[in-house]
Design a protein around this motif. Structure first.
Motif, PDB file in Angstrom:
ATOM      1  N   LEU A  35       0.835  -1.188   0.000  1.00  0.00           N
ATOM      2  CA  LEU A  35       0.000   0.000   0.000  1.00  0.00           C
ATOM      3  C   LEU A  35       0.873   1.242   0.000  1.00  0.00           C
ATOM      4  N   PRO A  36       0.388   2.306  -0.638  1.00  0.00           N
ATOM      5  CA  PRO A  36       1.210   3.529  -0.701  1.00  0.00           C
ATOM      6  C   PRO A  36       1.450   4.110   0.684  1.00  0.00           C
ATOM      7  N   ASP A  37       2.626   4.729   0.849  1.00  0.00           N
ATOM      8  CA  ASP A  37       2.898   5.463   2.083  1.00  0.00           C
ATOM      9  C   ASP A  37       2.053   6.721   2.088  1.00  0.00           C
TER      10      ASP A  37
ATOM     11  N   ARG C  51       0.585  13.811  -4.942  1.00  0.00           N
ATOM     12  CA  ARG C  51       1.215  12.569  -5.420  1.00  0.00           C
ATOM     13  C   ARG C  51       0.692  11.384  -4.619  1.00  0.00           C
ATOM     14  N   CYS C  52       0.549  11.584  -3.318  1.00  0.00           N
ATOM     15  CA  CYS C  52       0.079  10.518  -2.437  1.00  0.00           C
ATOM     16  C   CYS C  52      -1.339  10.106  -2.820  1.00  0.00           C
ATOM     17  N   ALA C  53      -2.236  11.079  -2.971  1.00  0.00           N
ATOM     18  CA  ALA C  53      -3.623  10.775  -3.314  1.00  0.00           C
ATOM     19  C   ALA C  53      -3.706  10.040  -4.662  1.00  0.00           C
ATOM     20  N   SER C  54      -2.928  10.508  -5.638  1.00  0.00           N
ATOM     21  CA  SER C  54      -2.935   9.853  -6.953  1.00  0.00           C
ATOM     22  C   SER C  54      -2.460   8.414  -6.846  1.00  0.00           C
ATOM     23  N   GLU C  55      -1.425   8.212  -6.049  1.00  0.00           N
ATOM     24  CA  GLU C  55      -0.849   6.882  -5.896  1.00  0.00           C
ATOM     25  C   GLU C  55      -1.854   5.930  -5.250  1.00  0.00           C
ATOM     26  N   VAL C  56      -2.576   6.433  -4.243  1.00  0.00           N
ATOM     27  CA  VAL C  56      -3.608   5.634  -3.583  1.00  0.00           C
ATOM     28  C   VAL C  56      -4.634   5.150  -4.608  1.00  0.00           C
TER      29      VAL C  56
END
Lengths: 225, 261, 470
Positions: A35-37, C51-56
């Protein structure tokens, strides 16, 4: 035509899942999903290391109020003063929360009503689970002790937490509620409230008090409660 | 911008003229040559060039665009740098070729990427790569009231905004009077202005209004597509603002309007 | 010209001629951009949050089947029901049937783009169920029998006088004055409060479906979503299948960019996580909790080159920064989803022949990609749709032939240079030697343009010229 909506749903599910699995079949099944950090925000106005002041700034930006009180007994007086200034009916709606109900409301000139008796000008008091400094949010869990109706139906909403219940970020909140979900505590509704109700739907002008409360205040109690 | 290629002494520069400059304003091409030679470059203009393929690329004709791109790459890859007096065409070669046109092809994508690394818009090249400066001011136009239009490609793809202003200041003593909302699109959008001319015209008109509000007599820019579109809107509004390409101004090809009277 | 092209251009033309709309729209765009800017500025690491939201979302879409199954299992475990709807009609049938089984006559609705997508309100009304929109803006356009003109502010094209008139006409409240915004909002609150209390069914959308807990995330600033999901005995959630996220943390990642992108605040006023029906009669909340999951081509989109659009969280940042939308408003698009994201989604859902003109409504400034909190490459997706359209042979034929001829000529430099030279000679002949625009090219689509004339001989004049001439 399908006999029941369950049959329709089943058929749809089969077709949708078949398409998805065909597309995603090339990706290995997620046995140990990477899962993404998650990244936490770095607030531009600082206060990352001082949750209380961050909470205060964040709440202010959302037109919420924050007041520190020495003890729980001071709550009825504080609420009474405000309701009087607003010209509101001198009554507060509280769920079955014993701690809240047993405060000296009478002495402050306020009567306690059941949430079922909430009228359009009513005030309500609910105990919150915690406050999240990251966004100036106060978190409530549904239940008969502090029903969600109090959070949304009243005009003046007062939330109560102890100082130690301020947490810095959302991850801390998830850390509190996830175990409860996993242990079977239903928590039908978790409300993360960050200010009084507002709408900008008329001429893009922000107006407070759309459907929910017109006024939202967090009461921070020092010491036990 | 990523890695800057090593600054070379007397670099061999291939000038990509662009189809619009070729057909509508050759003086921009000649001005670009002047500037580059002055900056110490050996400028060559291969005749095997026509268009970068952007019109077809945007409209959906990817196949012909690919063929054109191969032509451009083959023609220009021998040079140390490729310089383009246009942000949109520069972005096409520097970015779109390897990011999209050849996204699925190994060899051509690598060649496109290599070419892309050494392809620059004119003012960006002069300032960022060559660090071009002058002693003295060749064309003093200090009394010119001018504003500047940055194309979307220059701003967002080629990261060009301060460079033309620096050159105008250094070469011509021109201080740009900035428009309000200066980064708004002018509405040209290439084939967009052919498909939806009313909207393109409206956006252009709003830009002109803001340009006129600065009190400027001249509108300078780095992309001929935008400039021609804005020029047509100026005429439509019956205004008299002059429209010039930055290369023309920097090489003394623009006259201060009051001096013409 | 094809039918669909005429629709957008026609709508755009009408919008540009509407001075009131232009004034309202201009103001709204400025306000929304300022708010977005404030939101981005409120976190020093906003780029990282993006970037985090897109990656999720990217990760979730890659394993969508797994997460959907997990979500479904958990919802059922917590006492809720899950249904799948392949088409819009399926979703409507399912919702109507759920209402019918409860003998429901009155429904209240939170804002749900999915319900607009399927035309749910019409289906409910046909089945004899009265539906009231409870989001203030949606309520206003419902009274006016209009389509929402903007994702976040559905009634933003109306000024307060028009809204006051609507309220006066539809609310039987006797003589009163509605001459300022607070009084209008207060009346909306009062009238809709009654509906909440009387309603048998509450229908909402979802901002996210949390797989690990079987929960539904709902975000509003008004609190109407919470009233819809608490007061009536039945709560129905309608959502696209792409809304799933794995864990609470992942919902948090999206929340961190959502409010900042829309209103500039760190958080919307009300963010709620609903899980199943109420536990017992002493608790507030619905007795029944249903989630209806809509496909409507999403699984096909997932399989193709346009998968990235499924990351969209319906924040409206793209359209708020789009110069074309800023001038045409939402109605010109003639569809549920408007602006840049709508121009990608609509042709994919309704077909290229029906909505192929929308990807053309792009001036190429790339602002949408810059501001999208989910980093969706909108300009590139729009270009790919245009490529698909070109390959399908749809679109203005003269334009296609002209561009094609141009491109093919450009492949042959000598021919190209000769042709440019000839064109320049022709142009100067038509101008009679003077620098006057060629008048026959001056009318395109009935609009007078003022094409500039060429300077003279082209740069690569085949007859050669001295370099210092110009």
């Amino acid at each position: 035509m399908y006999e029941t909506l369950e049959a329709l749903s089943r058929e749809s599910r089969n077709r949708i899942m078949a398409r998805l699995k065909q597309t995603l079949a090339v990706v290995p099944p997620p046995l140990a999903l990477e899962l993404p950090d998650i990244v936490k925000p770095d607030p531009a106005w600082g206060g990352k290391d001082d949750p209380l002041s961050l909470l205060r700034v964040s709440m202010m930006r959302m037109k919420g109020d924050l007041t520190e009180l020495e003890g729980a007994d001071a709550i009825p007086w504080h609420v009474s003063k405000i309701l009087e200034a607003e010209g509101a009916p001198m009554e507060v709606a509280i769920g079955s929360d014993e701690g809240l109900r047993s405060l000296p409301w009478d002495e402050a000139g306020l009567s306690v009503i059941d949430p079922s008796g909430i009228a359009s000008e009513s005030a309500g008091v609910s105990r919150a689970l915690c406050a999240v400094a990251e966004t100036g949010s106060v978190v409530f869990c549904s239940g008969s002790a502090n029903p969600t109706t109090v959070n949304f139906m009243v005009k003046y909403h007062f939330a109560v937490i102890r100082r130690e219940q301020i947490v810095p970020s959302f991850e801390d909140l998830w850390g509190i509620i996830r175990p409860r979900y996993m242990e079977g505590d239903r928590m039908r509704a978790v409300n993360i409230i960050s200010g009084p109700s507002a709408t900008a739907d008329v001429e893009a002008t922000l107006t407070v008090g759309a459907h929910g409360p017109c006024r939202f205040e967090l009461l921070l109690i020092d010491g036990q409660f | 911008m990523g890695d800057m290629p090593d600054k070379k002494i007397n670099p061999r520069v291939g000038l990509f003229v662009t189809c619009l400059v070729n057909a509508m304003r050759p003086s921009v091409g000649f001005a670009a040559v002047d500037l580059l030679e002055r900056a110490g470059c050996k400028v060559e203009i291969p005749r095997e060039q026509t268009c970068c393929g952007l019109p077809g690329y945007n409209a959906g004709d990817l196949r012909d665009c690919e063929r054109i791109a191969r032509q451009v790459i083959s023609t220009f890859e021998p040079y140390d740098y490729v310089v383009v007096p246009s942000g949109s065409c520069a972005a096409m070669i520097a970015h779109n070729y390897h990011e999209h046109v050849f996204e699925n092809e190994g060899v051509w994508r690598r060649r496109a990427e290599a070419l892309g690394k050494k392809t620059f818009e004119l003012t960006g090249f002069l300032v960022d790569v060559l660090g071009f400066t002058l002693t003295g001011i060749p064309h003093d136009m200090g009394e010119l009231k001018a504003t500047y239009h940055d194309s979307c490609s220059c701003l967002r793809r080629m990261k060009v905004k301060s460079q033309p202003r620096k050159l105008l200041r250094d070469f011509c003593r021109i201080e740009i009077r900035e428009m309000k909302q200066t980064e708004e699109c002018c509405g040209f959008g290439g084939s967009f202005s052919l498909k939806m001319p009313e909207i393109a015209a409206r956006l252009g008109d709003e830009k002109i209004k803001r340009a006129v509000s600065t009190g400027a007599d001249m509108l300078i820019g780095g992309d001929l597509g935008c400039l021609l579109h804005l020029e047509s809107r100026i005429k439509a509004q019956g205004k008299s603002m002059k429209v010039m390409h930055v290369a023309e101004v920097l090489t003394g090809r623009a006259k201060v309007p009051s001096a013409e009277k | 010209m094809e039918k669909n092209e005429k629709d957008f251009l026609h709508g755009a033309s009408a919008a540009m001629a509407d001075k009131q709309l232009q004034a309202n729209l201009g103001r709204l765009m400025m306000i929304l951009r300022t708010m977005h800017s404030a939101g981005v500025g409120s976190a020093a690491n906003f780029e990282d949050l993006r970037r985090c939201a897109s990656e999720v979302k990217r990760h979730t879409l890659e394993h969508l089947d797994f997460y959907l199954e997990t979500f479904e299992k958990k919802v059922i475990e917590k006492g809720g029901k899950v249904y799948y709807a392949e088409t819009c009609e399926d979703l409507n049938s399912i919702v109507v049937e759920i209402c019918r089984r409860r003998g429901a006559r009155i429904a209240v609705k939170g804002k749900s783009m999915v319900s607009e997508e399927t035309g749910l309100n019409r289906a409910l009304e046909k089945a004899g169920i009265e539906v009231t929109e409870t989001d203030m803006g949606e309520y206003i356009v419902q009274l006016a029998h209009e389509r929402p003109s903007h994702l976040v502010g559905p009634a933003i094209h109306k000024n307060k006088e028009q809204i006051a008139d609507l309220f006066m006409k539809h609310h039987d409240l006797g003589p009163r004055s509605l001459d300022n915004i607070p009084s209008i909002v207060a009346e909306g609150r009062k009238v809709l409060r009654e509906k909440f209390i009387k309603a048998d069914v509450g229908i909402t959308g979802a901002n996210a479906l949390i797989a690990e807990t079987g929960s539904v995330l709902l975000v509003t600033n008004e609190g109407n979503g919470d009233l819809c999901s608490t007061l009536p005995k039945v709560h129905i959630v309608v959502s696209g299948i792409e809304k799933v996220v794995p864990r609470l943390e992942d919902a948090g990642a999206i929340l961190r960019v959502l409010a900042r992108s829309i209103t500039g605040q760190a958080m919307s006023c009300y963010t709620s996580i609903f899980t199943g029906p109420r536990e017992g009669p002493e608790d507030a909340g619905p007795e029944e909790f249903h989630v209806v999951l809509l496909d409507n081509h999403r699984s096909e989109i997932l399989a193709g080159e346009f998968r990235d659009i499924l990351r969209c969280i319906r924040c409206s940042s793209c359209m708020n920064h789009c110069p074309v939308f800023g001038v045409t408003g939402g109605h010109a698009y003639g569809s549920v989803y408007v602006g840049p994201m709508g121009s990608v989604l609509t042709p994919l859902m309704e077909g290229m022949r029906e909505a192929g003109d929308l990807p053309d409504a792009c001036c190429g400034d790339d602002r949408c990609a810059e501001v999208c909190p989910m980093m969706i490459p909108l300009p590139d997706l729009l270009r790919r749709l245009r490529t698909r359209k070109w390959n399908m042979g749809i679109g203005s034929r003269p334009l296609k032939w002209g561009l094609s001829a141009y491109m093919k000529t450009a492949l042959r430099p000598r021919l190209f240079h000769a042709a440019s030279g000839a064109a320049a000679v022709l142009a100067s002949m038509l101008q009679g030697g003077k620098k006057r625009p060629v008048s026959s090219l001056n009318r395109m689509h009935g609009i007078k343009t003022h094409l500039p004339s060429p300077q003279g001989k082209p740069f690569f004049s085949p007859l050669g010229r001295k370099r210092r001439e110009l």
